[in-house]
Write a protein that holds these residues in place. Structure first.
Motif, PDB file in Angstrom:
ATOM      1  N   TYR A   5       5.665  -6.394   6.868  1.00 26.37           N
ATOM      2  CA  TYR A   5       5.940  -5.514   5.253  1.00 26.37           C
ATOM      3  C   TYR A   5       4.936  -5.088   5.342  1.00 26.37           C
ATOM      4  O   TYR A   5       3.843  -4.628   4.938  1.00 26.37           O
ATOM      5  N   TYR A   7       3.554  -2.046   2.754  1.00 27.33           N
ATOM      6  CA  TYR A   7       3.657  -1.055   1.450  1.00 27.33           C
ATOM      7  C   TYR A   7       3.554  -0.241   0.971  1.00 27.33           C
ATOM      8  O   TYR A   7       2.010  -0.429   1.433  1.00 27.33           O
ATOM      9  N   GLN A  36       7.001   2.998  -7.548  1.00 27.86           N
ATOM     10  CA  GLN A  36       6.581   2.795  -6.442  1.00 27.86           C
ATOM     11  C   GLN A  36       6.740   1.139  -6.248  1.00 27.86           C
ATOM     12  O   GLN A  36       7.162   0.997  -5.416  1.00 27.86           O
ATOM     13  N   THR A  37       5.877   0.640  -7.652  1.00 27.32           N
ATOM     14  CA  THR A  37       5.193  -0.242  -7.315  1.00 27.32           C
ATOM     15  C   THR A  37       6.467  -1.171  -7.538  1.00 27.32           C
ATOM     16  O   THR A  37       6.438  -2.188  -6.937  1.00 27.32           O
ATOM     17  N   GLU A  40       9.033  -1.483  -4.937  1.00 27.17           N
ATOM     18  CA  GLU A  40       8.128  -1.952  -3.923  1.00 27.17           C
ATOM     19  C   GLU A  40       8.907  -4.087  -4.469  1.00 27.17           C
ATOM     20  O   GLU A  40       8.916  -4.844  -3.489  1.00 27.17           O
ATOM     21  N   HIS A  43      12.174  -4.741  -3.254  1.00 27.11           N
ATOM     22  CA  HIS A  43      12.335  -4.295  -2.066  1.00 27.11           C
ATOM     23  C   HIS A  43      12.517  -5.348  -1.238  1.00 27.11           C
ATOM     24  O   HIS A  43      12.641  -6.420  -0.007  1.00 27.11           O
ATOM     25  N   CYS A  44      10.326  -6.079  -1.398  1.00 27.39           N
ATOM     26  CA  CYS A  44      10.179  -7.133  -0.523  1.00 27.39           C
ATOM     27  C   CYS A  44      10.691  -9.080  -0.917  1.00 27.39           C
ATOM     28  O   CYS A  44      10.456  -9.149  -0.079  1.00 27.39           O
TER      29      CYS A  44
END
Length: 280
Positions: A5, A7, A36-37, A40, A43-44
């Motif tokens: 992972y 990022y 962006q945070t 992510e 997504h994570c």
């Protein structure tokens, strides 16, 4: 450990036991949450949902505090500001602004939707969208110097990414929740513990994260089918009547009881040995 992972705003590691440690990593910006945070994060945790190597998650943050909240510098020029300007009529701008808000909601809700339990370890300040994030987690622990602020009214808006929906069900004191939301006052760690926002307090960040990882390791040692089923059914039952929860559980367990984990767990209990379960 594995580093599959990668990022920009998160550091993710996964132990051989199946514990994922996610660290928000924007310390110079006090971990303020920018596009962006939150992208992510969504997504994570969506990836964790179907990753058999992950059995439990610890979420923490680097630097001086958990998060200063929404990145206001970005917000001043981003979609939040643009919705109130320009030549587009209000109906059209409102339509797309609604979609933008829902994207953030979905990203934070991915924490809750991930059937792997999530323990959040909070140190220093936890402001604004930080409350949305921790409210979506299963368990909350904090340092003694932690403090919490539902900050949105101070920037002229109502919290819109989960705090107003989840916090009343976590705390169970409607009067306290409303007062904290209306005033945007600072809530100390001791008060957060007293009302049930957090489960325990620690003297240091290091001790807190170590304890969270230890708890996560214990959870990871259990049957993954049993653990994900338990989180899924707890979330479902929270939002439905007792009867609906029972009926849904019967349907869910009609499938889950076919797991090989049950005979493994029962035999280990009888033989007083440590059970070893396959990945989900």
């Amino acid at each position: 450990m594995t580093n599959k992972y990668q990022y920009e705003c998160l550091i993710v590691s996964i132990s051989s036991e199946g514990v994922a440690h996610v660290e928000i990593n924007r310390p110079k910006a006090l971990n303020a949450v920018n596009t962006q945070t939150w992208t992510e994060i969504g997504h994570c945790f969506t990836r964790f949902q179907s990753d058999g190597d992950v059995r439990c998650v610890v979420l923490s943050a680097a630097g001086r505090m958990f998060t200063a909240g929404l990145d206001l510098k970005e917000a001043a020029t981003g979609p939040l500001a643009q919705s109130n300007t320009g030549d587009t009529d209000r109906a059209r701008s409102g339509y797309y602004h609604r979609l933008y808000i829902m994207k953030i909601q979905d990203a934070i809700s991915a924490i809750e939707a991930c059937d792997k339990p999530v323990i959040v370890a909070i140190h220093g300040g936890c402001l604004g969208i930080g409350i949305d994030v921790i409210s979506a987690c299963d368990m909350r622990v904090a340092t003694e110097d932690a403090y919490f602020v539902i900050k949105e009214v101070d920037i002229g808006m109502a919290a819109d990414v989960g705090t107003l929906q989840r916090l009343p069900k976590i705390v169970g004191n409607d009067s306290w929740v409303r007062e904290a939301c209306y005033t945007a006052r600072t809530v100390s760690s001791k008060e957060a513990l007293a009302v049930g926002l957090v489960g325990s307090l620690y003297a240091s960040k290091e001790g807190m994260v170590a304890a969270a990882l230890e708890t996560a390791s214990l959870i990871a040692s259990k049957s993954p089918v049993a653990v994900v089923s338990t989180k899924h059914l707890l979330n479902y039952s929270r939002d439905h009547t007792v009867r609906e929860g029972l009926e849904y559980t019967a349907i869910w367990n009609a499938l889950a009881h076919n797991s090989r984990d049950m005979p493994v767990a029962i035999m280990a209990s009888l033989q007083k040995t440590k059970p070893l379960f396959p990945k989900l």
